[in-house]
Design an enzyme around this catalytic site. Structure first.
Site, PDB file in Angstrom:
ATOM      1  N   GLY A 124       0.821  -1.189   0.000  1.00  0.00           N
ATOM      2  CA  GLY A 124       0.000   0.000   0.000  1.00  0.00           C
ATOM      3  C   GLY A 124       0.857   1.242   0.000  1.00  0.00           C
ATOM      4  N   ALA A 127       2.469   1.116   3.751  1.00  0.00           N
ATOM      5  CA  ALA A 127       2.983  -0.100   4.366  1.00  0.00           C
ATOM      6  C   ALA A 127       3.067  -1.232   3.357  1.00  0.00           C
ATOM      7  CB  ALA A 127       2.097  -0.514   5.542  1.00  0.00           C
ATOM      8  N   ASP A 239     -14.129   4.286  10.702  1.00  0.00           N
ATOM      9  CA  ASP A 239     -13.828   4.085   9.286  1.00  0.00           C
ATOM     10  C   ASP A 239     -14.307   2.711   8.816  1.00  0.00           C
ATOM     11  OD1 ASP A 239     -12.940   4.866   6.805  1.00  0.00           O
ATOM     12  OD2 ASP A 239     -10.892   4.152   7.117  1.00  0.00           O
TER      13      ASP A 239
END
Length: 550
Positions: A124, A127, A239
């Site tokens: 990502g 990370a 989230d």
């Protein structure tokens, strides 16, 4: 101070041997939730576990204390703010207990000695994820690796890692990702998580089509049960979306794991960001929040969970739009089409539950606890109550986890956090001046993570605990986005992607044969460069040479 210690639950205690001025003496230590206490007749001193680093001392090493004992001694080297304390015990059973607790509560610095990394399985913007084997038991884990140099350049990036660690360590539930250990090396921070084989729930649904009613019931129950566990501990996720729900295996479609606690925060502490989330899934009260208002409650997660269930039932998101701006507007207006043909085909009780979860006004909306008492879950609740004893909540982490269900994540997705400074715009809330001031206060020679950890440790416990942010949710100025799939509307903008691509090579790649973390670097790891304040443990000076500035 004594009263503070009395208020702590699940204390563990042990008498240890230490070397002091070429003589051996005994000290008495207590460990509680988040704190290590040194007890003597005259005083009580403490040090936080969150930013303490630990190494295990081999019984065959030649430490002064070990050489002057007729028994086999097992030891730990505790490093905190530039000083270290070596403690030893001949009690192997108690040593293993303390070892377990140190792993759960502190930062380790023996990653390359403890794990054998095989390959990268995810990547990502912030990370990388690797599969790895723990050498002592051959268990497989997912390792999420963060570049320290990259994170230190992000606004509140270091706080985000500390927040992620602190939040996840308070959670222990079969449907929530489990953080087992945290390691620091010269270049990287590693999260040790359980390996998840099932992949993303959304991808599974795309492959299999609509989920059967019984599967949806079990999935919804598992999701809301995970939320109730968080809410009982005064934590909110903020989230929730399909990408953050992973499946434990390929055997069924309902054993999910809740992941990504980047925007999670405690309701008892001041959050770093008050208006944040993903367009299309965020609760209206978050979008409407302004400073001075009463802070929203844990029902914001119930709303987001309701959006997910609506999406799984109908195949459509309740808040649609051609772009991020229009989605936010629809999200804030909160007009949900409960007359959708697919929605009306769902069981009547499920329709009622989802409608109760998507009520615009929080005071009329069900809580996670109330959701689980809904008639829709009547039979499942009975079975759940019989099984939940296997997964009892243990906030302090002071019990053996040998029989715990392993949960975790190996999935990484690229996305940027949304910090809603207005109902239709997203921008950063940190100035360049503040960033320069923060950089100027860091001591040259120590790793950026350790330096900032030390800085935070000098503040009081509330300030440390309040530093909540997400390593995957660093606020950046957003550029207008082209139309994307609904579940990707909040992904990273082009600027963030370019930054990530430039910085990926700075990761300490654990798969590389010559990976910058050799024996000498590990021996003089930056984790020893933290200094201890006068009000904490008295431990002898560490003569470890400082690393050169990265």
């Amino acid at each position: 101070m004594l009263q503070h210690m009395k208020d702590q639950s699940n204390l563990i205690e042990q008498e240890f041997l230490v070397g002091s001025k070429q003589r051996i003496k005994k000290i008495f230590l207590l460990m509680s939730e988040g704190m290590l206490f040194k007890v003597s007749e005259l005083q009580l001193k403490r040090a936080p576990l969150l930013t303490m680093h630990v190494q295990f001392i081999d019984p065959s090493s030649d430490h002064f204390v070990q050489l002057n004992s007729d028994e086999t001694l097992y030891g730990f080297r505790l490093s905190y703010q530039g000083k270290s304390l070596e403690i030893f015990t001949s009690d192997k059973a108690n040593y293993e207990i303390w070892k377990t607790h140190f792993r759960l509560n502190c930062i380790m610095n023996n990653f390359h000695d403890a794990f054998s990394v095989s390959k990268m399985i995810g990547k990502g913007s912030f990370a990388k994820v690797y599969s790895a084997t723990k050498k002592e038991n051959n268990n497989q884990y997912a390792i999420k690796a963060f570049s320290k140099s990259y994170m230190s350049q992000q606004s509140k990036g270091i706080e985000s890692l500390l927040n992620e660690i602190k939040v996840m360590r308070r959670l222990n539930h079969p449907n929530i990702v489990k953080l087992h250990e945290v390691h620091e090396t010269t270049n990287s921070i590693y999260f040790v998580l359980d390996m998840i084989q099932g992949g993303e729930l959304l991808q599974r649904v795309r492959e299999t089509g609509f989920l059967p009613a019984q599967t949806m019931q079990k999935l919804a129950f598992n999701l809301i049960s995970a939320l109730r566990h968080m809410h009982e501990n005064n934590l909110i996720h903020r989230d929730l979306k399909p990408e953050n729900l992973l499946l434990k295996s390929t055997e069924n479609h309902y054993e999910i794991v809740l992941a990504d606690f980047g925007l999670a925060t405690s309701l008892n502490e001041e959050p770093l960001f008050k208006r944040c989330g993903t367009p299309g899934f965020v609760a209206p009260e978050i979008l409407e929040y302004v400073d001075g208002m009463d802070f929203y409650c844990d029902k914001c997660d119930v709303f987001s969970a309701g959006v997910i269930l609506y999406l799984l039932i109908t195949g459509n998101a309740p808040f649609a739009g051609a772009d991020q701006k229009s989605i936010l507007k629809s999200n804030k207006q909160c007009e949900v089409d409960f007359k959708d043909q697919q929605f009306k085909l769902a069981p009547t009780q499920m329709q009622d539950l989802v409608q109760s979860m998507l009520i615009r006004k929080p005071s009329f909306r069900l809580s996670s606890e109330e959701c689980l008492k809904h008639p829709y879950f009547k039979e499942l609740a009975k079975e759940y109550n019989r099984q939940i004893e296997l997964f009892q909540n243990n906030l302090q982490g002071y019990s053996e986890f040998k029989n715990a269900i392993k949960i975790g994540t190996q999935e990484i997705e690229q996305r940027s956090p949304l910090n809603f400074n207005s109902s239709e715009s997203i921008s950063s809330n940190i100035s360049l001046t503040k960033q320069k001031q923060r950089k100027s206060s860091i001591v040259v020679g120590a790793s950026k993570f350790s330096q900032y950890s030390a800085k935070l440790s000098k503040q009081n416990s509330r300030e440390i605990a309040g530093k909540f942010y997400s390593y995957l949710d660093i606020p950046q100025k957003q550029e207008p986005k082209k139309q994307q799939d609904l579940h990707r509307l909040a992904l990273t903008n082009s600027q963030m992607k370019n930054m990530a691509n430039c910085k990926q090579d700075s990761f300490d790649d654990p798969t590389a044969e010559n990976c910058n973390i050799g024996a000498m670097v590990r021996q003089y790891n930056s984790t020893r460069q933290i200094r201890i304040p006068d009000s904490s443990l008295k431990i002898k000076e560490c003569n470890t040479p400082t690393l050169q500035k990265q």
